[in-house]
Design a protein around this motif. Structure first.
Motif, mmCIF file in Angstrom:
data_model
loop_
_atom_site.group_PDB
_atom_site.id
_atom_site.type_symbol
_atom_site.label_atom_id
_atom_site.label_comp_id
_atom_site.label_asym_id
_atom_site.label_seq_id
_atom_site.Cartn_x
_atom_site.Cartn_y
_atom_site.Cartn_z
ATOM 1 N N PHE A 125 4.268 -4.390 -0.719
ATOM 2 C CA PHE A 125 3.135 -3.416 -1.105
ATOM 3 C C PHE A 125 3.247 -3.212 -2.225
ATOM 4 N N ASN A 126 4.233 -2.197 -3.008
ATOM 5 C CA ASN A 126 4.462 -1.850 -4.149
ATOM 6 C C ASN A 126 4.429 -2.833 -5.238
ATOM 7 N N ALA A 127 5.194 -3.784 -4.748
ATOM 8 C CA ALA A 127 4.835 -5.135 -5.860
ATOM 9 C C ALA A 127 3.929 -5.572 -6.621
ATOM 10 N N SER A 128 3.162 -5.456 -5.427
ATOM 11 C CA SER A 128 1.428 -5.755 -5.687
ATOM 12 C C SER A 128 0.576 -4.943 -6.463
ATOM 13 N N LEU A 129 1.131 -3.811 -6.191
ATOM 14 C CA LEU A 129 0.118 -2.165 -6.772
ATOM 15 C C LEU A 129 0.356 -2.288 -8.407
ATOM 16 N N ILE A 130 2.090 -2.550 -8.028
ATOM 17 C CA ILE A 130 2.832 -2.397 -9.941
ATOM 18 C C ILE A 130 1.952 -3.342 -10.913
ATOM 19 N N GLY A 131 2.482 -5.275 -10.547
ATOM 20 C CA GLY A 131 2.196 -5.661 -11.041
ATOM 21 C C GLY A 131 0.783 -5.734 -11.492
ATOM 22 N N SER B 250 -1.874 5.392 1.898
ATOM 23 C CA SER B 250 -0.611 6.032 3.046
ATOM 24 C C SER B 250 -1.279 4.458 4.495
ATOM 25 N N THR B 251 -3.021 4.455 4.299
ATOM 26 C CA THR B 251 -2.527 4.037 5.546
ATOM 27 C C THR B 251 -2.518 1.972 4.849
ATOM 28 N N SER B 252 -2.340 1.721 3.750
ATOM 29 C CA SER B 252 -2.243 0.668 3.700
ATOM 30 C C SER B 252 -0.608 0.420 4.333
#
Length: 296
Positions: free
Chosen positions: A92-98, A243-245
Motif C-alpha cells: 500500500f505505502n510502497a505504491s503511493l511513495i513510488g 484511510s479506507t484503502s
C-alpha cells in the motif's frame, strides 16, 4: 536435521504469529466497514459540490477568481502525500511513495522545486530520506477518526502559499478505493483548480455540465467563497479514500499472512511427524538388536 524439540518450538511460534495476524485481520475488517461508510457517504456530496462549482466557474471564466488563474511559469510545486502511519499493509505505502517519487523526480528534472505536505509517517519518513523539503506534516490522521477540520487546516495553508506565490501548483497523491482487493494510487491537481472535466456523451461528442444555477450575488463572488471550500473537500475526500484503502490493504495482507502461517504449520507438522517416526524406528531397531544379542 532439526530435533523434535526445535520443530515443536517453531510450530508453537508460528501458531502465535497466526493468532496475531488473524486478530489484525479482524480489526482491519471492522475498521474498514466504518471507514467505507464515511467514504461512501461523502462521495455524493463531493460530486454534487464539483458539479455546482463547475457550472458557476464555467460562466465566470478562468479569470473570475485567483484560485483559477494558471501561472505562466512553474517554478515551485507542493505535493500533498497521503500515506499511513503504520505498516503491515502489503504494498500500500510502497505504491503511493513510488507514485510520488516518480512524479517529483519528473518535475525536478524540469528545474521545478518540489516540496511536500505529508499525511502519515511512512510518507514523511521517505521524504526525510530524499532530497525534497517538507512544508507540513500531519501524523495520526489516516487510518483513524478525523474531522473536516484536518483538511481545512492544511487547505488554508496551501491556499495562502498559492496566493502569495510560494507555490505555483499544488497536487494531492492518494489511494483511490475501488474494492477491497484493489486500491489505485491517484494524482490530482488541487491548485490552480483545473478546468471543468467533460462528461462523455457519445463516442464522437462531449458536453459540459448542464445545470444552470441562479447565482446571487455574482458568480465571481460565489467563486471566491466556494473555491477554497473545494480544496478542503478534495483533501478530505482524498484522506477518506486513503484511510479506507489502508484498512482494505491491511485486511488482505493479514489474510495472506494467516494463510502463509497455515502452510508453514502444515509443513512443520509433516517434518515433526517424519522426525518422530524416524526416532521411533531407531529406538525399535535398538530394542530388536538388543533382543537378538541376548538370544545369541
Amino acid at each position: 536435521m532439526a530435533t523434535l524439540k526445535d520443530v515443536k518450538t517453531k510450530i508453537g511460534a508460528v501458531k502465535k504469529t497466526k493468532q496475531i495476524t488473524k486478530a489484525m485481520n479482524m480489526v482491519a475488517a471492522s475498521r474498514l466497514r466504518g471507514a467505507q461508510t464515511s467514504m461512501i457517504g461523502f462521495r455524493p456530496y463531493a460530486s454534487k459540490f464539483a458539479e455546482v462549482l463547475g457550472s458557476i466557474s464555467e460562466r465566470g471564466g478562468s479569470g473570475a477568481a485567483p484560485l483559477l488563474a494558471i501561472r505562466e511559469k512553474i517554478s515551485k510545486i507542493n505535493i500533498v502525500l497521503c500515506t499511513s502511519d503504520r505498516g503491515l499493509c502489503g504494498g500500500f505505502n510502497a505504491s503511493l511513495i513510488g507514485k510520488a517519487e516518480s512524479f517529483a523526480k519528473e518535475k525536478a528534472a524540469s528545474d521545478i522545486k518540489v516540496s511536500f505536505t505529508n499525511y502519515g509517517k511512512k510518507g514523511r519518513d521517505w521524504v526525510r530520506k530524499s532530497d525534497f523539503e517538507i512544508e507540513s506534516e500531519y501524523i495520526g490522521v489516516v487510518g483513524g477518526k478525523f474531522g473536516f477540520n484536518i483538511s481545512v487546516n492544511a487547505g488554508k495553508k496551501l491556499i495562502d502559499g498559492f496566493l502569495s506565490g510560494e507555490y505555483d501548483e499544488v497536487y494531492v497523491i492518494y489511494s483511490e478505493f475501488v474494492s477491497s482487493a484493489r486500491q489505485i494510487p491517484v494524482i490530482k491537481q488541487l491548485l490552480p483548480i483545473p478546468p471543468l472535466e467533460k462528461i462523455e456523451k457519445s463516442e464522437d461528442e462531449t458536453k459540459q455540465y448542464l445545470p444552470e444555477h441562479i447565482c446571487e450575488p455574482s458568480p465571481a463572488e460565489l467563486l471566491n467563497e466556494m473555491l477554497p471550500k473545494n480544496v478542503y473537500v478534495q483533501i478530505y475526500s482524498a484522506l477518506l479514500e486513503t484511510s479506507t484503502s489502508e484498512h482494505a490493504a491491511r485486511m488482505a495482507a493479514m489474510n495472506n499472512a494467516t494463510k502463509a502461517c497455515n502452510d508453514i504449520i502444515e509443513s512443520l507438522t509433516l517434518a515433526y511427524n517424519k522426525a518422530r517416526q524416524s526416532a521411533i524406528t531407531s529406538d525399535l531397531m535398538d530394542i530388536v538388536g538388543g533382543a537378538e544379542a541376548l538370544k545369541g
